[in-house]
Design an enzyme around this catalytic site. Structure first.
Site, PDB file in Angstrom:
ATOM      1  N   PRO A 147       0.845  -1.201   0.000  1.00  0.00           N
ATOM      2  CA  PRO A 147       0.000   0.000   0.000  1.00  0.00           C
ATOM      3  C   PRO A 147       0.877   1.246   0.000  1.00  0.00           C
ATOM      4  O   PRO A 147       1.941   1.272   0.623  1.00  0.00           O
ATOM      5  CB  PRO A 147      -0.791  -0.116   1.314  1.00  0.00           C
ATOM      6  CG  PRO A 147      -0.682  -1.556   1.703  1.00  0.00           C
ATOM      7  CD  PRO A 147       0.643  -2.016   1.202  1.00  0.00           C
ATOM      8  N   CYS A 148       0.444   2.274  -0.702  1.00  0.00           N
ATOM      9  CA  CYS A 148       1.243   3.499  -0.818  1.00  0.00           C
ATOM     10  C   CYS A 148       0.531   4.638  -0.114  1.00  0.00           C
ATOM     11  O   CYS A 148      -0.414   5.215  -0.652  1.00  0.00           O
ATOM     12  CB  CYS A 148       1.470   3.850  -2.286  1.00  0.00           C
ATOM     13  SG  CYS A 148       2.490   5.319  -2.512  1.00  0.00           S
ATOM     14  N   GLN A 149       0.939   4.932   1.100  1.00  0.00           N
ATOM     15  CA  GLN A 149       0.347   6.059   1.809  1.00  0.00           C
ATOM     16  C   GLN A 149       0.777   7.364   1.163  1.00  0.00           C
ATOM     17  O   GLN A 149       1.741   7.440   0.420  1.00  0.00           O
ATOM     18  CB  GLN A 149       0.784   6.065   3.287  1.00  0.00           C
ATOM     19  CG  GLN A 149       0.409   4.817   4.043  1.00  0.00           C
ATOM     20  CD  GLN A 149       1.537   3.809   4.049  1.00  0.00           C
ATOM     21  OE1 GLN A 149       2.350   3.769   3.134  1.00  0.00           O
ATOM     22  NE2 GLN A 149       1.575   2.987   5.072  1.00  0.00           N
TER      23      GLN A 149
END
Length: 425
Positions: free
Chosen positions: A149-151
């Site tokens: 996941p890419c915050q």
């Protein structure tokens, strides 16, 4: 494979120039451009699209389908470790390409249950990946894969490696690589990562991956490329950024999936109406969407209806093409979201006025019909919407196999070598 101009294609196939332009814009066919900017089209590709449409609209659809879950007959001898596994889209695709999973990590309970019920033999570890120690897998893993996941984080571009990425899921992905030192790794993420913070975020990630060193000073050669799922046996316009790395003592060749010269339409995938549970529209919303034609959206509504339905969004900029959107039988689906009934990203069935159901969602992500999703209807939509399409996972597996073999021999029809523009130096 004959390439012709748009006017010649229109004459030879009997399709208007405006239609060809629309197909090109929607990604149904692809154009190449010469150094003057003139567009050329693959005549065979156009004829296939036209033939499919003619067969469906005339009621003679038998034999025109092009939907299948890709799968090899036997294992390829390589072991893999899958992080952020979700409902198993990539993991199943890699298994179908011959990889044997040593471990799958997933924090979401419903998704972990999905993995277990479908593959009881898989070693599924439920919980935070930060609690896993990967040192025990040193020299045992051929491929480490993860859709981290890419915050929404940004950096000043100081290139401090791990220090720049601590606290993010990407850091856990990089830590797993650093501790286990797999022969190669593949990460995937959304298109937006390319431009996040002016490209600094991706640059920091690449520098982090290139800074990893093994006990014998091994490093990784890293490359990335944007891949469009609709050209990889997936009935969906979904873009994913693939990041690949191969260990320096293994080789320096990397491969990306070769685009097919055809698409799989929504009709191919769900034209036989797979039945299952699914969401429904409230009566007021259904009355609005019933006025939208196949392939249409809010601009096809009467102005007063559109203004009432969209509210303040009507006056905002941008195309807002996801609002009041009805899909088209003859195209791949738009990118699936975690809910087909969200107002900003609606995915209405092409013919019936309802959201796509769970099994239709799964077909569009190329999950096999027997793949079960645990946790209820909303959880199923979320798991499927977040997944990497299984068939794209299969092609990713073929790329990994070619890199580990050091050659595309035997899998040339599935992969293309990375070129210099793919490499981050």
């Amino acid at each position: 494979m004959k390439s012709v101009s748009i006017s010649e294609a229109s004459f030879l196939v009997g399709v208007s120039i405006d239609t060809l332009r629309r197909w090109d814009k929607r990604g149904i066919i692809r154009a190449t451009r010469d150094n003057r900017g003139v567009r050329y089209f693959n005549l065979d590709e156009i004829e296939r699209v036209k033939s499919k449409r003619d067969c469906r609209t005339s009621g003679h659809s038998q034999g025109t389908r092009n939907y299948q879950v890709l799968k090899d007959e036997s294992p390829n001898g390589y072991k893999s470790l899958d992080l952020f596994a979700g409902a198993g889209g990539t993991a199943l695709g890699l298994e179908n390409a011959g990889f044997q999973h040593v471990l799958l990590s997933e924090i979401d309970k419903d998704a972990a249950d999905t993995l277990r019920v479908n593959r009881p033999e898989w070693n599924v570890i439920e919980g935070d990946v930060a609690n896993l120690d990967f040192k025990e897998f040193t020299d045992e893993i051929d491929l480490l894969e993860g859709g981290f996941p890419c915050q929404a984080f940004s950096y000043a571009g100081n290139s401090r490696g791990f220090e720049d990425t601590r606290g993010t899921m990407f850091f856990q992905f990089a830590r797993a690589i650093s501790e286990s030192m797999p022969k190669m790794f593949i990460g995937e993420n959304v298109r937006g990562l390319l431009r996040h913070d002016g490209g600094k975020t991706l640059e920091t990630m690449m520098n982090t991956l290139k800074s990893i060193r093994g006990k014998n000073n091994e490093t990784y050669r890293v490359a990335y490329r944007l891949v469009k799922a609709q050209y990889h046996d997936v009935p969906q316009k979904r873009e994913r950024l693939l990041v690949m790395g191969i260990r320096s003592d293994i080789g320096d060749k990397l491969y990306f999936p070769r685009e097919r010269d055809y698409i799989v339409s929504l009709w191919d995938a769900i034209g036989d109406y797979p039945k299952s549970e699914g969401q429904s529209y409230p009566l007021k919303k259904k009355a609005v969407l019933e006025q939208v034609p196949e392939g249409g959206y809010w601009k096809d509504l009467p102005e007063d209806v559109a203004k009432s339905y969209m509210g303040s969004s009507y006056y905002l900029g941008g195309g807002k093409t996801g609002m009041a959107r009805r899909l088209s039988w003859d195209e791949p689906s738009l990118t699936l979201t975690c809910s087909p009934a969200q107002k900003q990203t609606e995915r209405c069935h092409p013919e019936e006025t309802r959201p796509l159901n769970v099994r239709e969602y799964a077909r569009i992500q190329t999950f096999p019909d027997e793949w079960q999703f645990k946790g209820g209807t909303s959880a199923a939509y979320k798991q499927i919407g977040n997944a990497v399409p299984v068939n794209l996972g299969y092609y990713i597996g073929k790329c990994a196999y070619a890199a580990l073999q050091g050659s595309e021999k035997g899998v040339e029809k599935f992969v293309v070598p990375a070129n210099e523009t793919d490499y981050v130096i």
